[in-house]
Scaffold this motif. Structure first.
Motif, PDB file in Angstrom:
ATOM      1  N   CYS A   1       0.628  -1.158  -0.016  1.00  0.00           N
ATOM      2  CA  CYS A   1       0.078  -0.029  -0.050  1.00  0.00           C
ATOM      3  C   CYS A   1       0.787   1.192   0.018  1.00  0.00           C
TER       4      CYS A   1
ATOM      5  N   VAL B   1       1.423   3.317   2.346  1.00  0.00           N
ATOM      6  CA  VAL B   1       1.731   3.552   3.760  1.00  0.00           C
ATOM      7  C   VAL B   1       3.462   3.476   3.490  1.00  0.00           C
ATOM      8  N   PHE B   2       3.849   2.299   3.249  1.00  0.00           N
ATOM      9  CA  PHE B   2       5.156   1.798   3.489  1.00  0.00           C
ATOM     10  C   PHE B   2       6.323   2.771   2.379  1.00  0.00           C
TER      11      PHE B   2
ATOM     12  N   CYS C   1      -3.528   4.445   5.660  1.00  0.00           N
ATOM     13  CA  CYS C   1      -3.788   3.035   5.889  1.00  0.00           C
ATOM     14  C   CYS C   1      -5.422   2.816   5.746  1.00  0.00           C
ATOM     15  N   HIS C   2      -5.424   1.597   5.230  1.00  0.00           N
ATOM     16  CA  HIS C   2      -6.821   1.411   5.047  1.00  0.00           C
ATOM     17  C   HIS C   2      -7.000   0.084   5.949  1.00  0.00           C
TER      18      HIS C   2
ATOM     19  N   CYS D   1      -6.174  -3.058   5.846  1.00  0.00           N
ATOM     20  CA  CYS D   1      -6.466  -4.275   4.936  1.00  0.00           C
ATOM     21  C   CYS D   1      -5.709  -5.498   5.644  1.00  0.00           C
ATOM     22  N   ARG D   2      -4.755  -5.162   6.666  1.00  0.00           N
ATOM     23  CA  ARG D   2      -4.155  -6.350   7.562  1.00  0.00           C
ATOM     24  C   ARG D   2      -3.071  -6.948   6.615  1.00  0.00           C
ATOM     25  N   GLY D   3      -2.900  -7.105   5.553  1.00  0.00           N
ATOM     26  CA  GLY D   3      -1.699  -7.548   4.601  1.00  0.00           C
ATOM     27  C   GLY D   3      -0.442  -7.413   5.492  1.00  0.00           C
ATOM     28  N   CYS D   4      -0.049  -6.221   6.044  1.00  0.00           N
ATOM     29  CA  CYS D   4       1.297  -6.241   6.706  1.00  0.00           C
ATOM     30  C   CYS D   4       1.332  -7.008   8.091  1.00  0.00           C
TER      31      CYS D   4
ATOM     32  N   LEU E   1       0.667  -3.396  13.014  1.00  0.00           N
ATOM     33  CA  LEU E   1       0.819  -1.967  12.620  1.00  0.00           C
ATOM     34  C   LEU E   1      -0.732  -1.657  12.410  1.00  0.00           C
ATOM     35  N   PRO E   2      -1.459  -2.563  11.585  1.00  0.00           N
ATOM     36  CA  PRO E   2      -3.036  -2.053  11.425  1.00  0.00           C
ATOM     37  C   PRO E   2      -3.560  -1.438  12.606  1.00  0.00           C
TER      38      PRO E   2
ATOM     39  N   LEU F   1      -1.717   2.045  13.576  1.00  0.00           N
ATOM     40  CA  LEU F   1      -2.067   3.148  12.857  1.00  0.00           C
ATOM     41  C   LEU F   1      -3.848   3.318  13.193  1.00  0.00           C
TER      42      LEU F   1
HETATM   43  S1  SF4 Z   1      -2.763  -2.595   6.956  1.00  0.00           S
HETATM   44 FE1  SF4 Z   1      -0.907  -2.475   6.507  1.00  0.00          FE
HETATM   45  S2  SF4 Z   1      -0.873  -3.180   4.319  1.00  0.00           S
HETATM   46 FE2  SF4 Z   1      -3.000  -2.531   4.902  1.00  0.00          FE
HETATM   47  S3  SF4 Z   1      -3.231  -0.468   4.295  1.00  0.00           S
HETATM   48 FE3  SF4 Z   1      -2.611  -0.496   6.739  1.00  0.00          FE
HETATM   49  S4  SF4 Z   1      -0.243  -0.255   6.380  1.00  0.00           S
HETATM   50 FE4  SF4 Z   1      -0.897  -0.882   4.335  1.00  0.00          FE
END
Ligand code: SF4
Ligand SMILES: Cc1cc2nc3c(=O)[nH]c(=O)nc-3n(C[C@H](O)[C@H](O)[C@H](O)COP(=O)(O)OP(=O)(O)OC[C@H]3O[C@@H](n4cnc5c(N)ncnc54)[C@H](O)[C@@H]3O)c2cc1C
Ligand code: SF4
Lengths: 365, 468
Positions: free
Chosen positions: A32, A34-35, A56-57, A59-62, A78-79, A82
């Motif tokens: 996304c 953010v990084f 950040c949305h 999405c939890r991928g990270c 991080l989700p 943030l």
């Molecule tokens: S949850 Fe993580 S990967 Fe998803 S938007 Fe937020 S910072 Fe990016």
């Protein structure tokens, strides 16, 4: 008890701690925006952290990709970190912020506000409304009365949001805006690019690390459904004042088509979002606002569904009750916009504009 | 504790380990129709061994391929390998790994792995290495999903303790699970349980007592239990049993699992002293990616296996940030105190170094700039600028072990043998056989290549054995 400011300091410093781990790692760079924004910097002011949080949305991928989540001592989430900063920023920058603190956290408060709005409309319709001023709904509540209620209910939130966003822009250190920044931001929002997960397979929302686009699609439905309903109201206003064509409108008129289609889409989208919320792991979001968040989506669902019911049964005996319920929900929704999850769209857009702006400035030779 | 025989039906293929090599093997076997069981000693949250810490794999390609630019042919790849291993490699196996790597990339994508362009700060690898989106844990997650969808059974916290070798067949597998010992049998067995670097006792026996002070960069679960058990039973080994691959990492990193974020890239811009305050090696010998691997050994040879890199304000932004903030002070003396060094000695060493620095006009942080010292030993042959602008920054350095070299010897079909000949139903893949190809040194991204290539080979061999 902790003051709001102490909490904000804490959430920001926890997010900063985690962001600094990510900046040494960078494995999630492609998920996304953010990084890449993190990796452009070496140290982070409070405003930078707030800006990252609003990109950040959730999405939890990270989270699922992270080798440092608990029980690892680096304890990355991080989700959640943030989400908490983001929440605090919406509440802190809201005008007035005490109202936001109440409604963001509590679904019950949203419910009560909505009930109050119902009550107000029932009362107006029953005791105050000037009958006979038109056809259709206007036989129940005159156009002038509707205008008297909804014009301020529309303008006050806009006024409040404008102040909030200006505060926010100052806090994150935003500069003069360029047309291209806005274009880039709208482009990204229109496609929900960041919810695609960097590879098009979407979020890790419903079932741990399984990727799925359903959150992206439901969110698109909510957004476009809402925008269509809004457009329906706008076209109706234009027809009324511009062309002297007051409601009711026929099925094939612009306000009806937009409103009906938008209502169906919005109902479907909000229902989908509710189901997803039930499946998702709350530990990866801001648990303090679980009630408020759910309450808000319910309200939005109620707005659209009551609108559809009103359309279906508008000719029945219950017209005035249905109208009161629908308009009450709409009223509550409008008034709560700056103080509920609804505000997130505005902040997100501003954050995307700022992100585009930073990239533009950095890429200047 | 005597193992009880499991009543569960016997498996076609049992895979020992749950990292990249194990998963590639399990998926391949399952796709060939075998019933597969994975025994992974780690709990689910820590599944995936060292593979969960990786970021890329090195991939041959004859033209642009997915995120990879340009070309990277077999010969160039092989020569890169010869350079780092000093020729200690098996050319047949190495070329097999290299040639097969090209078909690995699309295979990985088909099995759920996503790639991303090379990360910021790693441009030097953009042509040769394909980066996993989200890193190694995302890759491991994707493979578990794929494997489970194919019907592969996974038991976590299942620590394999013994393989019963009867002549040229493995007849049983013993493992501990939930405080109970069990024994199962399988038509085919694949060992993919990594090296032994997490067993510090073993490491100390092999390397010397100093190894107790080493940090382990990856998983605490690779303790070489199965490796040791097989070597005890006469299975052929490869690789120097006394050696491990170690790099210099932040001395404050956790004992295990610190991973990539504990890496420190400041050495070329610093002076590095040991506990006594002495410099001991040319910090500016070459660009950091080419030199970082030797610093593990250099630091390991210092008293208490610790060293300190000192830089000043001029250099703080020239390298990737690391996870722990540096120790900061306005004077060198204060910095020395904070680092536990003798202030007068640090001052003296820095003064000597500063006097030895010459014209720094040609300083260039990313190229060999020839900005060097004169008249001190060891010299610093590039990036030698006086350490003179406060604040001063210090990092402690310790050796961080990536992997051990001792492993199981395999042939082109990934099969293990004893001195009497091949074992009919035992294959090895990944780190546990990598010593066959990486006799010394390391080539960034080659560990995952070896695991993927030989995991797939082992998986397909094991399945066809089970099916026959
Ligand atoms: S949850 Fe993580 S990967 Fe998803 S938007 Fe937020 S910072 Fe990016
Ligand atoms: C920090 C770090 C970064 C790295 N980065 C890269 C990189 O970017 N690219 C690259 O190519 N290589 C990299 N490497 C090297 C790479 O990690 C290895 O080469 C690769 O992961 C080996 O894979 P494997 O499947 O053989 O072993 P592992 O992934 O370590 O898997 C071994 C598995 O066996 C299990 N196990 C161990 N003992 C038992 C037992 N007795 N019973 C049951 N299960 C057992 C473990 O729990 C683990 O699941 C890195 C290593 C480290 C430490
Ligand atoms: S979330 Fe974890 S894996 Fe992703 S960049 Fe941050 S530390 Fe690395």
């Amino acid at each position: 008890m902790q003051t709001a400011n102490e909490t904000i300091t804490q959430t920001i410093s926890e997010a900063r701690r985690q962001i600094e781990v990510c900046n040494a790692c960078r494995y999630c760079e492609g998920f996304c925006s953010v990084f890449p924004a993190i990796n452009r910097q070496r140290s982070f002011l409070d405003g930078d952290i707030t800006q990252l949080a609003n990109l950040c949305h959730n999405c939890r991928g990270c989270y699922y990709a992270c080798q440092y989540t608990e029980p690892h001592e680096f304890a990355l989430n991080l989700p959640k970190a943030l989400a908490e900063v983001r929440q605090d920023s919406w509440q802190e920058h809201a005008y007035p912020s005490s109202v936001a603190r109440a409604f963001h956290k509590s679904g019950v408060a949203i419910g009560l506000a909505t009930a109050l709005a119902f009550g107000l409309l029932f009362w107006l319709i029953k005791f105050v409304a000037t009958k006979g001023g038109g056809a259709g709904f206007y036989t129940v509540l005159s156009h002038n009365m509707m205008f008297a209620i909804f014009a301020p209910a529309f303008l006050l939130p806009i006024f409040s949001l404008a102040i909030s966003l200006r505060n926010y822009w100052q806090h994150i250190g935003g500069g003069p805006i360029h047309f291209n920044d806005i274009k880039a931001a709208f482009g990204s929002a229109a496609k929900m690019k960041n919810l695609a997960g960097g590879h098009g397979e979407g979020c890790n929302f419903e079932d741990e690390d399984r990727f799925s686009n359903s959150r992206r699609w439901y969110h698109q439905l909510v957004m476009y459904g809402f925008l269509m309903c809004f457009a329906a109201t706008c076209t109706a206003t234009v027809l009324h004042y511009g062309f002297g064509m007051p409601a009711p409108y026929g099925l094939f008129s612009l306000p009806k088509l937009l409103g009906l289609a938008g209502g169906v889409i919005l109902s479907f989208g909000t229902l989908g979002m509710l189901v997803l919320k039930l499946k998702a792991d709350f530990k990866l979001s801001d648990e303090r606002v679980r009630g408020g968040d759910t309450g808000f989506v319910l309200l939005l669902f109620f707005v659209s569904t009551s609108g559809l019911v009103l359309y279906g049964f508008g000719n029945s005996l219950y017209l005035s009750e249905l109208l009161a319920i629908h308009l009450g929900a709409v009223l509550s929704f409008f008034l709560l916009t700056p103080y509920s999850k609804m505000a997130h769209g505005f902040y997100r857009l501003v954050a995307l504009i700022r992100d585009a702006q930073i990239q533009r400035i950095k890429s200047r030779p | 504790m005597k193992p009880v025989l499991q009543t569960t039906p016997n498996m076609d293929v049992v895979v020992i380990g749950g990292g990249n090599a194990a998963l590639c093997a399990a998926i391949t076997s399952a796709e060939a129709g075998a019933r597969v069981l994975i025994l992974e000693t780690a709990p689910k949250t820590y599944r995936g061994g060292n593979s969960r810490h990786t970021r890329n794999f090195r991939c041959m390609h004859e033209g642009p391929l997915s995120v990879l630019t340009d070309t990277y042919g077999e010969e160039e790849y092989f020569q890169d390998l010869v350079k780092v291993t000093g020729g200690k490699t098996s050319e047949t196996l190495a070329r097999l790994a290299i040639r097969s790597s090209q078909s690995c990339l699309p295979w990985m994508q088909q099995h759920g792995v996503h790639f991303q362009p090379s990360l910021s700060g790693t441009l030097s690898l953009a042509r040769t290495n394909a980066f996993f989106l989200g890193g190694g844990k995302a890759l491991v997650n994707a493979y578990y999903r794929t494997a489970i969808a194919l019907g592969v059974a996974v038991i976590y916290e299942a620590n394999v303790t013994h393989l019963e070798l009867d002549g040229d067949v493995v007849t049983a597998i013993d493992y501990d699970h939930n405080g109970k010992s069990s024994r199962i049998s399988a038509k085919s067995v694949i060992v993919a349980s990594g090296g032994f670097q997490a067993d510090t006792e073993w490491l100390a026996r092999a390397w010397g007592p100093a190894a107790k002070n080493f940090l382990i960069r990856g998983t605490p679960y690779n303790r070489g239990v199965v490796l040791n058990d097989l070597l005890q039973q006469g299975v052929q080994s490869v690789g120097d049993p006394t050696q491990c691959h170690a790099v210099a990492i932040d001395g404050r990193a956790p004992k295990f699992d610190g991973g990539i974020v504990t890496r420190l890239d400041c050495v070329p811009f610093s002076i590095v002293v040991n506990r006594n305050g002495d410099r001991f090696y040319d910090e500016g010998e070459d660009v950091w990616p080419k030199r970082y691997a030797i610093w593990g050994r250099l630091v390991a040879a210092q008293p208490d296996q610790i060293a300190y890199a000192v830089i000043d304000q001029k250099s703080i932004d020239l390298f990737m940030p690391s996870v722990f903030p540096p120790v900061v002070a306005d004077t060198l003396e204060d910095l020395a105190v904070k680092l536990g060094l003798e202030p007068a000695i640090l001052r003296q060493i820095v003064d000597q170094f500063n006097t030895a620095c010459g014209d720094t006009g040609a300083f260039h942080p990313t190229e060999l700039d020839g900005v060097s010292t004169t008249g001190i030993t060891p010299a610093k042959s590039n990036w030698a600028r006086p350490i003179s602008d406060p604040p001063y920054y210090g990092y402690s350095l310790k050796p961080g072990v990536t992997f051990t070299y001792l492993g199981l010897k395999v042939d082109e079909t990934a099969r293990c043998s004893t001195d009497q000949g091949p074992i009919k139903n035992l294959w090895a893949a990944g780190e546990t056989m990598a010593g066959s190809i990486l006799g010394q040194g390391y080539l960034a991204g080659f560990g995952m290549t070896i695991g993927t290539v030989f995991g797939r080979i082992a998986g397909s061999e094991a399945a066809s054995h089970a099916n026959s």
